[in-house]
Design an enzyme around this catalytic site. Structure first.
Site, PDB file in Angstrom:
ATOM      1  N   PHE A 191      36.476  -5.670  47.178  1.00 15.12           N
ATOM      2  CA  PHE A 191      37.308  -6.760  47.133  1.00 15.12           C
ATOM      3  C   PHE A 191      36.554  -8.023  47.152  1.00 15.12           C
ATOM      4  O   PHE A 191      36.938  -9.097  46.798  1.00 15.12           O
ATOM      5  CB  PHE A 191      38.180  -6.670  48.407  1.00 15.12           C
ATOM      6  CG  PHE A 191      39.389  -5.824  48.573  1.00 15.12           C
ATOM      7  CD1 PHE A 191      40.446  -6.140  47.876  1.00 15.12           C
ATOM      8  CD2 PHE A 191      39.182  -4.810  49.511  1.00 15.12           C
ATOM      9  CE1 PHE A 191      41.601  -5.128  48.080  1.00 15.12           C
ATOM     10  CE2 PHE A 191      40.131  -3.852  49.621  1.00 15.12           C
ATOM     11  CZ  PHE A 191      41.279  -4.028  48.905  1.00 15.12           C
ATOM     12  N   THR A 214      40.963  -8.499  38.023  1.00 15.17           N
ATOM     13  CA  THR A 214      42.060  -9.077  37.781  1.00 15.17           C
ATOM     14  C   THR A 214      42.484  -9.125  36.561  1.00 15.17           C
ATOM     15  O   THR A 214      41.723  -9.048  35.686  1.00 15.17           O
ATOM     16  CB  THR A 214      41.635 -10.861  38.040  1.00 15.17           C
ATOM     17  OG1 THR A 214      42.668 -11.644  37.493  1.00 15.17           O
ATOM     18  CG2 THR A 214      40.240 -11.082  37.218  1.00 15.17           C
ATOM     19  N   ASP A 215      43.641  -9.320  36.380  1.00 16.79           N
ATOM     20  CA  ASP A 215      44.233  -9.425  35.027  1.00 16.79           C
ATOM     21  C   ASP A 215      43.802 -10.687  34.005  1.00 16.79           C
ATOM     22  O   ASP A 215      44.069 -10.568  33.045  1.00 16.79           O
ATOM     23  CB  ASP A 215      45.698  -9.277  34.865  1.00 16.79           C
ATOM     24  CG  ASP A 215      46.456 -10.294  35.563  1.00 16.79           C
ATOM     25  OD1 ASP A 215      45.740 -11.152  36.111  1.00 16.79           O
ATOM     26  OD2 ASP A 215      47.587 -10.460  35.332  1.00 16.79           O
ATOM     27  N   GLU A 216      43.093 -11.546  34.644  1.00 19.65           N
ATOM     28  CA  GLU A 216      42.607 -12.622  33.967  1.00 19.65           C
ATOM     29  C   GLU A 216      41.484 -12.307  33.033  1.00 19.65           C
ATOM     30  O   GLU A 216      41.296 -13.057  31.958  1.00 19.65           O
ATOM     31  CB  GLU A 216      42.208 -13.794  34.909  1.00 19.65           C
ATOM     32  CG  GLU A 216      43.165 -14.149  35.951  1.00 19.65           C
ATOM     33  CD  GLU A 216      43.425 -15.807  36.304  1.00 19.65           C
ATOM     34  OE1 GLU A 216      42.481 -16.389  35.627  1.00 19.65           O
ATOM     35  OE2 GLU A 216      43.939 -16.030  37.259  1.00 19.65           O
ATOM     36  N   TYR A 226      35.375 -17.802  36.296  1.00 18.36           N
ATOM     37  CA  TYR A 226      35.834 -16.824  37.247  1.00 18.36           C
ATOM     38  C   TYR A 226      36.224 -15.478  36.619  1.00 18.36           C
ATOM     39  O   TYR A 226      35.786 -14.402  36.912  1.00 18.36           O
ATOM     40  CB  TYR A 226      36.952 -17.379  38.009  1.00 18.36           C
ATOM     41  CG  TYR A 226      37.851 -16.113  38.753  1.00 18.36           C
ATOM     42  CD1 TYR A 226      37.247 -15.211  39.792  1.00 18.36           C
ATOM     43  CD2 TYR A 226      39.107 -15.690  38.352  1.00 18.36           C
ATOM     44  CE1 TYR A 226      37.951 -14.330  40.279  1.00 18.36           C
ATOM     45  CE2 TYR A 226      39.804 -14.772  38.811  1.00 18.36           C
ATOM     46  CZ  TYR A 226      39.232 -13.939  39.862  1.00 18.36           C
ATOM     47  OH  TYR A 226      39.844 -12.768  40.751  1.00 18.36           O
ATOM     48  N   LYS A 246      34.474 -11.795  36.438  1.00 22.71           N
ATOM     49  CA  LYS A 246      35.125 -10.589  37.085  1.00 22.71           C
ATOM     50  C   LYS A 246      35.061  -9.422  35.797  1.00 22.71           C
ATOM     51  O   LYS A 246      34.943  -8.300  36.049  1.00 22.71           O
ATOM     52  CB  LYS A 246      36.467 -10.786  37.213  1.00 22.71           C
ATOM     53  CG  LYS A 246      36.644 -11.538  38.426  1.00 22.71           C
ATOM     54  CD  LYS A 246      36.267 -10.950  39.880  1.00 22.71           C
ATOM     55  CE  LYS A 246      36.999  -9.796  40.190  1.00 22.71           C
ATOM     56  NZ  LYS A 246      36.676  -9.187  41.519  1.00 22.71           N
ATOM     57  N   PRO A 275      51.066 -29.003  44.400  1.00 24.79           N
ATOM     58  CA  PRO A 275      49.947 -28.845  43.105  1.00 24.79           C
ATOM     59  C   PRO A 275      50.510 -28.100  42.120  1.00 24.79           C
ATOM     60  O   PRO A 275      50.378 -27.113  41.807  1.00 24.79           O
ATOM     61  CB  PRO A 275      48.912 -27.786  43.852  1.00 24.79           C
ATOM     62  CG  PRO A 275      49.564 -27.193  44.710  1.00 24.79           C
ATOM     63  CD  PRO A 275      50.824 -27.991  45.494  1.00 24.79           C
TER      64      PRO A 275
HETATM   65  N1  LIG Z   1      44.221 -13.254  45.180  1.00 23.13           N
HETATM   66  C1  LIG Z   1      44.680 -12.918  44.135  1.00 23.13           C
HETATM   67  O1  LIG Z   1      45.615 -13.492  43.587  1.00 23.13           O
HETATM   68  C2  LIG Z   1      43.887 -12.002  43.122  1.00 23.13           C
HETATM   69  C3  LIG Z   1      44.360 -11.648  41.728  1.00 23.13           C
HETATM   70  C4  LIG Z   1      43.738 -10.847  41.151  1.00 23.13           C
HETATM   71  C5  LIG Z   1      42.429 -10.373  41.684  1.00 23.13           C
HETATM   72  N2  LIG Z   1      42.004 -10.504  42.802  1.00 23.13           N
HETATM   73  C6  LIG Z   1      40.858 -10.101  43.106  1.00 23.13           C
HETATM   74  O2  LIG Z   1      41.054  -9.357  44.708  1.00 23.13           O
HETATM   75  C7  LIG Z   1      39.940  -9.570  45.591  1.00 23.13           C
HETATM   76  C8  LIG Z   1      40.278 -10.334  46.581  1.00 23.13           C
HETATM   77  O3  LIG Z   1      40.751 -11.627  46.342  1.00 23.13           O
HETATM   78  P1  LIG Z   1      41.033 -12.637  47.400  1.00 23.13           P
HETATM   79  O4  LIG Z   1      42.331 -13.449  46.850  1.00 23.13           O
HETATM   80  O5  LIG Z   1      41.180 -11.841  48.922  1.00 23.13           O
HETATM   81  O6  LIG Z   1      39.606 -13.232  47.502  1.00 23.13           O
HETATM   82  P2  LIG Z   1      39.290 -14.575  48.571  1.00 23.13           P
HETATM   83  O7  LIG Z   1      38.507 -15.598  47.845  1.00 23.13           O
HETATM   84  O8  LIG Z   1      40.762 -15.034  49.301  1.00 23.13           O
HETATM   85  O9  LIG Z   1      38.455 -13.570  49.715  1.00 23.13           O
HETATM   86  C9  LIG Z   1      37.179 -13.316  49.316  1.00 23.13           C
HETATM   87  C10 LIG Z   1      36.631 -12.628  50.584  1.00 23.13           C
HETATM   88  O10 LIG Z   1      35.269 -12.232  50.059  1.00 23.13           O
HETATM   89  C11 LIG Z   1      34.406 -12.566  50.674  1.00 23.13           C
HETATM   90  N3  LIG Z   1      32.873 -12.805  50.319  1.00 23.13           N
HETATM   91  C12 LIG Z   1      32.778 -13.748  49.021  1.00 23.13           C
HETATM   92  N4  LIG Z   1      31.762 -13.500  48.744  1.00 23.13           N
HETATM   93  C13 LIG Z   1      31.013 -12.558  49.368  1.00 23.13           C
HETATM   94  C14 LIG Z   1      29.863 -11.829  49.366  1.00 23.13           C
HETATM   95  N5  LIG Z   1      28.620 -12.193  48.579  1.00 23.13           N
HETATM   96  N6  LIG Z   1      29.643 -10.767  50.044  1.00 23.13           N
HETATM   97  C15 LIG Z   1      30.479 -10.239  50.936  1.00 23.13           C
HETATM   98  N7  LIG Z   1      31.790 -10.951  51.176  1.00 23.13           N
HETATM   99  C16 LIG Z   1      31.941 -11.908  50.462  1.00 23.13           C
HETATM  100  C17 LIG Z   1      34.810 -13.785  51.359  1.00 23.13           C
HETATM  101  O11 LIG Z   1      34.278 -14.375  52.759  1.00 23.13           O
HETATM  102  C18 LIG Z   1      36.292 -13.502  51.455  1.00 23.13           C
HETATM  103  O12 LIG Z   1      36.515 -12.774  52.954  1.00 23.13           O
HETATM  104  C19 LIG Z   1      38.629 -10.206  44.584  1.00 23.13           C
HETATM  105  O13 LIG Z   1      37.997  -9.516  43.978  1.00 23.13           O
HETATM  106  C20 LIG Z   1      39.532 -10.849  43.478  1.00 23.13           C
HETATM  107  O14 LIG Z   1      38.808 -11.203  42.220  1.00 23.13           O
HETATM  108  C21 LIG Z   1      42.663 -11.523  43.823  1.00 23.13           C
END
Ligand SMILES: NC(=O)c1ccc[n+]([C@@H]2O[C@H](COP(=O)([O-])OP(=O)(O)OC[C@H]3O[C@@H](n4cnc5c(N)ncnc54)[C@H](O)[C@@H]3O)[C@@H](O)[C@H]2O)c1
Length: 295
Positions: free
Chosen positions: A64, A115-117, A141, A145, A196
């Site tokens: 994640f 991500t679907d992005e 970003y 990914k 926003p």
């Molecule tokens: N939030 C969304 O809508 C969404 C949509 C599609 C995909 N994703 C994917 O889901 C995953 C989780 O997303 P999120 O929204 O919880 O992200 P977020 O940015 O809220 O949290 C990311 C977490 O990763 C940790 N982190 C960052 N860099 C790190 C590193 N080098 N080593 C260890 N930990 C690290 C951060 O401390 C944080 O806890 C990501 O891979 C993101 O690309 C999220």
């Protein structure tokens, strides 16, 4: 939270660097109860990841960890490439070396959350993305990914690493950092600050509750063969402005019995949902298919 609730006999180790987006308080109830071991660390530090895999006999990794905010990546992509690309590479290498030959037969699995992005955006009338859609990332970003997805596949082909990938749409739910649209809007509404909304707010997004996302990952880990990619969506596509309008309505209703508080929401712009069917007119973007969710 999901995994501990659904799989209470599993040992769960959380590795997180605690960047600005990380908050150990989100899992404090689990760490304090001894249900989860928390380790502060960077996925890009391969030696630390490798020793954790060995020490804990880890057989399943769900990646994640990421830099995830598109706007920040547009300002400076450096940390996005470091964490999302080099960090995923380090994790993949640590898993490959730690699991060695026969990892698939022993049931090891590397699941990469994406991500679907990576698919870019859709024009009006275009069909939804599928797992076979070509990659066309628009932001740094999304590009980072996409690179990580390709690395996971390459490790599967080159080294036989048992991997799966999921590409999901916009998540919402508890503990989300308030830079993402929903928690940011809730806080701004409560504080009477502007919301926003980019442009006319008619950009369409699909919304996926984080618990549904976790269920999908669980299902993939249980049932998907290695080497597969799964799109995960919430089948809930709405223009941003309609989502924000709905949040204003919910908060108004919640405070209806307290008129002194309700006054605070007057300053907030009240977006109107589009009156025409957006699919033919303003449909800028639809998110991924819902194959896993439907199963
Ligand atoms: N939030 C969304 O809508 C969404 C949509 C599609 C995909 N994703 C994917 O889901 C995953 C989780 O997303 P999120 O929204 O919880 O992200 P977020 O940015 O809220 O949290 C990311 C977490 O990763 C940790 N982190 C960052 N860099 C790190 C590193 N080098 N080593 C260890 N930990 C690290 C951060 O401390 C944080 O806890 C990501 O891979 C993101 O690309 C999220």
């Amino acid at each position: 939270h999901y995994w501990v609730g659904q799989h209470p006999d599993d040992r769960v180790v959380v590795l997180d660097a605690l960047t600005y987006a990380g908050n150990p308080g989100s899992i404090a109830s689990l760490t304090e109860a001894g249900r989860v071991r928390f380790v502060r660390g960077d996925i890009a530090e391969r030696a630390q990841v490798a020793s954790l895999i060995a020490e804990e006999h880890i057989d399943t990794i769900v990646n994640f960890a990421a830099e995830s905010h598109v706007d920040r990546s547009i300002e400076d992509a450096t940390v996005f490439l470091r964490t999302n690309v080099l960090g995923t590479q380090a994790l993949l290498e640590a898993a490959r070396d730690g699991w060695g030959a026969g990892a698939a037969e022993r049931g090891c699995r590397f699941h990469h959350v994406s991500t679907d992005e990576v698919y870019g955006s859709l024009d009006p009338g275009e069909a939804a993305f599928t797992e076979a859609s070509p990659y066309a990332p628009s932001s740094p970003y999304a590009a980072s990914k996409a690179a990580a997805d390709h690395l996971a596949r390459a490790f599967g082909r080159t080294y036989g690493l048992p991997y799966t990938i999921s590409n999901c749409s916009n998540n919402y739910g508890p503990y989300q950092f308030p830079e993402k649209l929903l928690p940011l809007c809730v806080l701004n509404i409560l504080e009477g600050r502007p919301l926003p909304i980019y442009g006319d707010g008619l950009q369409i997004r699909d919304w996926l509750h984080v618990a549904d996302h976790c269920r999908a990952i669980d299902l993939i880990l249980q049932a998907s063969p290695a080497g597969e990619t799964w799109n995960v969506g919430g089948a809930a596509q709405e223009p941003n402005i309609a989502v924000v309008g709905a949040m204003c309505d919910v908060l108004d209703e919640a405070f209806a019995a307290q008129p002194q508080l309700k006054k605070r929401f007057r300053a907030v712009a009240r977006p109107n949902p589009p009156t025409e069917d957006p699919r033919g007119v303003v449909f800028q973007r639809v998110k991924a298919s819902v194959r896993v969710a439907r199963q």
